[in-house]
Motif scaffolding. Structure first.
Motif, PDB file in Angstrom:
ATOM      1  N   VAL A  85      57.265  15.835  66.655  1.00 54.77           N
ATOM      2  CA  VAL A  85      56.921  17.227  66.173  1.00 54.77           C
ATOM      3  C   VAL A  85      55.391  17.096  66.303  1.00 54.77           C
ATOM      4  CG1 VAL A  85      57.963  18.714  64.959  1.00 54.77           C
ATOM      5  CG2 VAL A  85      58.398  16.475  64.539  1.00 54.77           C
ATOM      6  N   THR A  86      54.758  18.289  66.743  1.00 55.43           N
ATOM      7  CA  THR A  86      53.250  18.446  66.739  1.00 55.43           C
ATOM      8  C   THR A  86      53.127  19.195  65.253  1.00 55.43           C
ATOM      9  OG1 THR A  86      53.399  20.350  68.105  1.00 55.43           O
ATOM     10  CG2 THR A  86      52.461  18.329  68.922  1.00 55.43           C
ATOM     11  N   VAL A  87      51.946  18.483  64.792  1.00 58.41           N
ATOM     12  CA  VAL A  87      51.680  19.074  63.254  1.00 58.41           C
ATOM     13  C   VAL A  87      50.751  20.177  63.306  1.00 58.41           C
ATOM     14  CG1 VAL A  87      50.645  18.835  61.054  1.00 58.41           C
ATOM     15  CG2 VAL A  87      52.207  17.358  62.070  1.00 58.41           C
ATOM     16  N   GLU A  88      50.684  21.284  62.897  1.00 53.01           N
ATOM     17  CA  GLU A  88      49.611  22.331  62.926  1.00 53.01           C
ATOM     18  C   GLU A  88      48.218  21.830  62.627  1.00 53.01           C
ATOM     19  OE1 GLU A  88      49.635  26.630  61.340  1.00 53.01           O
ATOM     20  OE2 GLU A  88      51.082  25.450  60.167  1.00 53.01           O
ATOM     21  N   ARG A  89      47.247  22.254  62.885  1.00 55.90           N
ATOM     22  CA  ARG A  89      45.905  21.942  62.472  1.00 55.90           C
ATOM     23  C   ARG A  89      44.995  23.011  62.216  1.00 55.90           C
ATOM     24  NH1 ARG A  89      46.020  16.471  62.430  1.00 55.90           N
ATOM     25  NH2 ARG A  89      44.016  16.369  61.844  1.00 55.90           N
ATOM     26  N   ALA A  90      44.087  22.701  61.149  1.00 54.64           N
ATOM     27  CA  ALA A  90      43.021  23.747  61.116  1.00 54.64           C
ATOM     28  C   ALA A  90      41.673  23.020  60.697  1.00 54.64           C
ATOM     29  CB  ALA A  90      43.325  24.534  59.808  1.00 54.64           C
ATOM     30  N   GLU A  91      40.615  23.643  61.040  1.00 57.93           N
ATOM     31  CA  GLU A  91      39.312  22.850  60.844  1.00 57.93           C
ATOM     32  C   GLU A  91      38.987  22.708  59.294  1.00 57.93           C
ATOM     33  OE1 GLU A  91      37.739  25.108  64.207  1.00 57.93           O
ATOM     34  OE2 GLU A  91      35.891  23.900  63.902  1.00 57.93           O
ATOM     35  N   VAL A  92      39.439  23.770  58.567  1.00 59.35           N
ATOM     36  CA  VAL A  92      39.086  23.416  56.978  1.00 59.35           C
ATOM     37  C   VAL A  92      40.368  24.024  56.481  1.00 59.35           C
ATOM     38  CG1 VAL A  92      38.003  24.595  55.222  1.00 59.35           C
ATOM     39  CG2 VAL A  92      36.642  24.131  57.422  1.00 59.35           C
ATOM     40  N   VAL A  93      40.889  23.191  55.531  1.00 61.59           N
ATOM     41  CA  VAL A  93      42.022  23.426  54.720  1.00 61.59           C
ATOM     42  C   VAL A  93      41.717  23.753  53.481  1.00 61.59           C
ATOM     43  CG1 VAL A  93      44.415  22.964  53.789  1.00 61.59           C
ATOM     44  CG2 VAL A  93      44.049  22.708  56.350  1.00 61.59           C
ATOM     45  N   VAL A  94      41.734  24.781  52.499  1.00 58.67           N
ATOM     46  CA  VAL A  94      41.430  24.968  51.238  1.00 58.67           C
ATOM     47  C   VAL A  94      42.629  24.852  50.590  1.00 58.67           C
ATOM     48  CG1 VAL A  94      40.141  26.259  49.583  1.00 58.67           C
ATOM     49  CG2 VAL A  94      39.400  26.249  51.906  1.00 58.67           C
ATOM     50  N   VAL A  95      42.716  24.245  49.127  1.00 56.39           N
ATOM     51  CA  VAL A  95      44.145  24.076  48.221  1.00 56.39           C
ATOM     52  C   VAL A  95      43.493  24.877  47.091  1.00 56.39           C
ATOM     53  CG1 VAL A  95      45.710  22.786  47.380  1.00 56.39           C
ATOM     54  CG2 VAL A  95      44.951  22.047  49.510  1.00 56.39           C
ATOM     55  N   GLY A  96      44.123  25.872  46.776  1.00 62.39           N
ATOM     56  CA  GLY A  96      43.699  26.657  45.513  1.00 62.39           C
ATOM     57  C   GLY A  96      43.167  27.802  45.976  1.00 62.39           C
ATOM     58  N   SER A  97      43.677  29.105  45.531  1.00 58.85           N
ATOM     59  CA  SER A  97      43.363  30.457  45.909  1.00 58.85           C
ATOM     60  C   SER A  97      42.423  31.148  44.966  1.00 58.85           C
ATOM     61  CB  SER A  97      44.245  31.258  46.623  1.00 58.85           C
ATOM     62  OG  SER A  97      45.279  31.391  45.662  1.00 58.85           O
ATOM     63  N   GLY A  98      41.921  30.287  44.072  1.00 58.53           N
ATOM     64  CA  GLY A  98      41.205  30.990  42.875  1.00 58.53           C
ATOM     65  C   GLY A  98      39.614  31.310  43.216  1.00 58.53           C
ATOM     66  N   LEU A  99      38.759  31.394  42.457  1.00 56.38           N
ATOM     67  CA  LEU A  99      37.450  31.654  42.601  1.00 56.38           C
ATOM     68  C   LEU A  99      36.663  30.821  43.637  1.00 56.38           C
ATOM     69  CD1 LEU A  99      34.891  33.552  42.283  1.00 56.38           C
ATOM     70  CD2 LEU A  99      34.558  32.158  40.018  1.00 56.38           C
ATOM     71  N   ALA A 100      36.876  29.448  43.041  1.00 57.23           N
ATOM     72  CA  ALA A 100      36.365  28.507  43.897  1.00 57.23           C
ATOM     73  C   ALA A 100      36.545  28.408  45.533  1.00 57.23           C
ATOM     74  CB  ALA A 100      36.454  27.218  43.414  1.00 57.23           C
ATOM     75  N   GLY A 101      38.019  28.633  45.640  1.00 54.82           N
ATOM     76  CA  GLY A 101      38.705  28.413  46.901  1.00 54.82           C
ATOM     77  C   GLY A 101      38.045  29.598  47.700  1.00 54.82           C
ATOM     78  N   LEU A 102      38.140  30.804  47.098  1.00 52.02           N
ATOM     79  CA  LEU A 102      37.776  31.970  47.907  1.00 52.02           C
ATOM     80  C   LEU A 102      36.304  31.679  48.199  1.00 52.02           C
ATOM     81  CD1 LEU A 102      38.126  34.735  48.850  1.00 52.02           C
ATOM     82  CD2 LEU A 102      37.378  35.817  46.699  1.00 52.02           C
TER      83      LEU A 102
END
Ligand SMILES: Cc1cc2nc3c(=O)[nH]c(=O)nc-3n(C[C@H](O)[C@H](O)[C@H](O)COP(=O)(O)OP(=O)(O)OC[C@H]3O[C@@H](n4cnc5c(N)ncnc54)[C@H](O)[C@@H]3O)c2cc1C
Length: 403
Positions: free
Chosen positions: A1-18
């Motif tokens: 299975v190929t896993v999706e990839r992204a250049e940047v993954v941010v975990v947490g969609s609060g102020l800092a993540g945004l």
């Protein structure tokens, strides 16, 4: 299975993540950014939750940090209602309840969760205040209660007490320490805030905690306190601090310890990983100590800093001034830096109404400032602290600007 990839993954969609996402786009970063958040709602602002939202004067929908259009313009792959469960550093992937996702850069922005009081855990009529959902629960309860107990006289506890008083609700605040806000402001200046509570009719009990609880079914009926008295609240709001949200990183191999342990530039123990906001523990060169800060401005600034780091990799140190504000009983409290026992009042009188400015010294330096209803002086203080000013230089600068 190929896993999706992204250049940047941010975990947490609060102020800092945004803010890290906003910063990346501002710097012209065109790669794919995936922003993952456990809460189902788009990024929103927490400070109003204990203030206008609870008071009922602010529409809860207005706390969003970006309008839907502005959010769409960032061109993020925003995935809400997703719990991230772990990180596989060897594979360079995060694991969530929706599968695996590969990253080149990972930004940890999971914030903190409200600490609870074990004796009250799981009972009805007891709540913490961290999320919009929590705020709506308390706001609804406020419409029907006559007496609440607030556990903890920190910033959030004090704001909840203040808002409840404005709504005509009787409030008892329990604080284990001998002064409110002592941990942040120090004992000397913290003491003044006991008077502020009491002047507004709040029953503030210092040096007191819960001894045992009487239940009525699953409801808390009565709290017996360590001073031998008892209270019968219709609602208990627990405001006893927050714990960094790192449980999901336990098996990751990343270095943890009161948050995610980072270097001066906010890089975690793996060079592909950064941490920002309430969850970040880093050596702050400005005050020559490791810090983990739970304030709005720090989360925003660390997000912007890491965006620059991802784009240019310069390894620049993040020097944060630890600024925070709080609104209580119609008074604006602002603090910057760190507190010490060496307190000097520069303007006004902490023992009287009408506001004041005080500084905290460490050797020759001014390392902290507290302002009550003195926003302009606090802004100047903040700049002086960021410049590493000595106390004498600082006093000269203040005098020069006051004409
Ligand atoms: C009621 C209240 C009032 C406040 N008032 C003030 C104030 O007046 N002044 C001030 O300076 N500061 C204030 N603060 C503090 C300020 O809001 C925080 O410092 C700021 O929100 C921190 O932002 P953050 O992005 O680091 O964390 P958070 O805002 O906590 O965001 C983290 C997000 O990550 C999500 N998350 C956690 N774990 C996972 C996971 N495993 N997978 C996916 N998502 C996850 C969480 O659900 C959350 O949405 C207040 C805070 C509260 C709660």
């Amino acid at each position: 299975v190929t896993v999706e990839r992204a250049e940047v993954v941010v975990v947490g969609s609060g102020l800092a993540g945004l803010r890290v996402c906003v910063g990346l786009r501002r710097h012209g970063f065109e790669g794919r950014i995936v922003l993952l958040g456990e809460e189902a709602v788009p990024p929103y602002d927490r400070p109003p939750l204990s203030k206008d939202v609870l008071l009922g004067t602010r529409d809860p929908a207005s706390v969003e940090l970006r309008t839907p259009d502005a959010l769409a313009a960032l061109d993020l792959d925003l995935r809400l209602g997703v719990s991230v469960l772990g990180v596989d550093l060897a594979a360079g992937e995060v694991l969530s309840d929706t599968g695996r996702l590969g990253f080149a850069h990972l930004v940890i922005a999971t914030g903190a969760a409200a600490r609870t009081v074990p004796a009250l855990d799981g009972f009805e009529g007891v709540t913490t205040l961290r999320t919009l959902d929590d705020a709506l629960v308390i706001r609804n309860a406020f419409a029907g209660v006559g007496h609440i107990v607030v556990v903890g006289a920190g910033f959030i506890g004090a704001e909840v007490a203040s808002t409840a008083r404005q709504r005509g609700i009787e409030v008892t605040v329990l604080e284990l320490d001998e002064v409110p806000l002592g941990r942040v402001l120090g004992q000397t200046l913290g003491a003044g805030f006991a008077r502020l509570h009491r002047e507004h009719g709040t029953d503030l009990r210092l040096g007191v905690t819960i001894d045992r609880v009487d239940l009525d079914g699953r409801r808390v009926a009565r709290l017996h306190l360590t001073d031998g008295t008892a209270v019968e609240p219709e609602l208990v709001v627990v405001g006893v601090g927050a714990v960094p949200a790192v449980d999901w990183l336990a098996d990751s191999g990343l270095q943890l310890g009161n948050g995610v342990v980072c270097d001066t530039s906010l890089r975690a123990s793996d060079p592909r990983v950064f941490a920002i906001g309430d969850v970040c523990n880093w050596p702050n060169e400005l005050f020559d100590r490791r810090m983990r800060v739970e304030h709005w401005t720090n989360a925003a600034e660390q997000g912007a800093h890491v965006a620059r780091e991802i784009v240019d990799g310069a390894g620049a140190p993040f020097r944060g001034s630890n600024f925070v504000w709080s609104d209580q009983y119609g008074v604006r409290i602002q603090f910057v830096g760190v507190s010490t026992d060496d307190v000097v009042v520069l303007e006004g009188d902490p023992g009287a109404a009408g506001g004041y400015l005080a500084w905290y010294r460490e050797g020759e330096r001014v390392v902290g400032g507290l302002a009550v209803d003195r926003p302009r002086l606090l802004a100047q203080t903040r700049k002086l602290i960021e410049e590493g000013s000595t106390f004498a230089e600082g006093v000269d600068a203040l005098e020069a600007s006051s004409g």
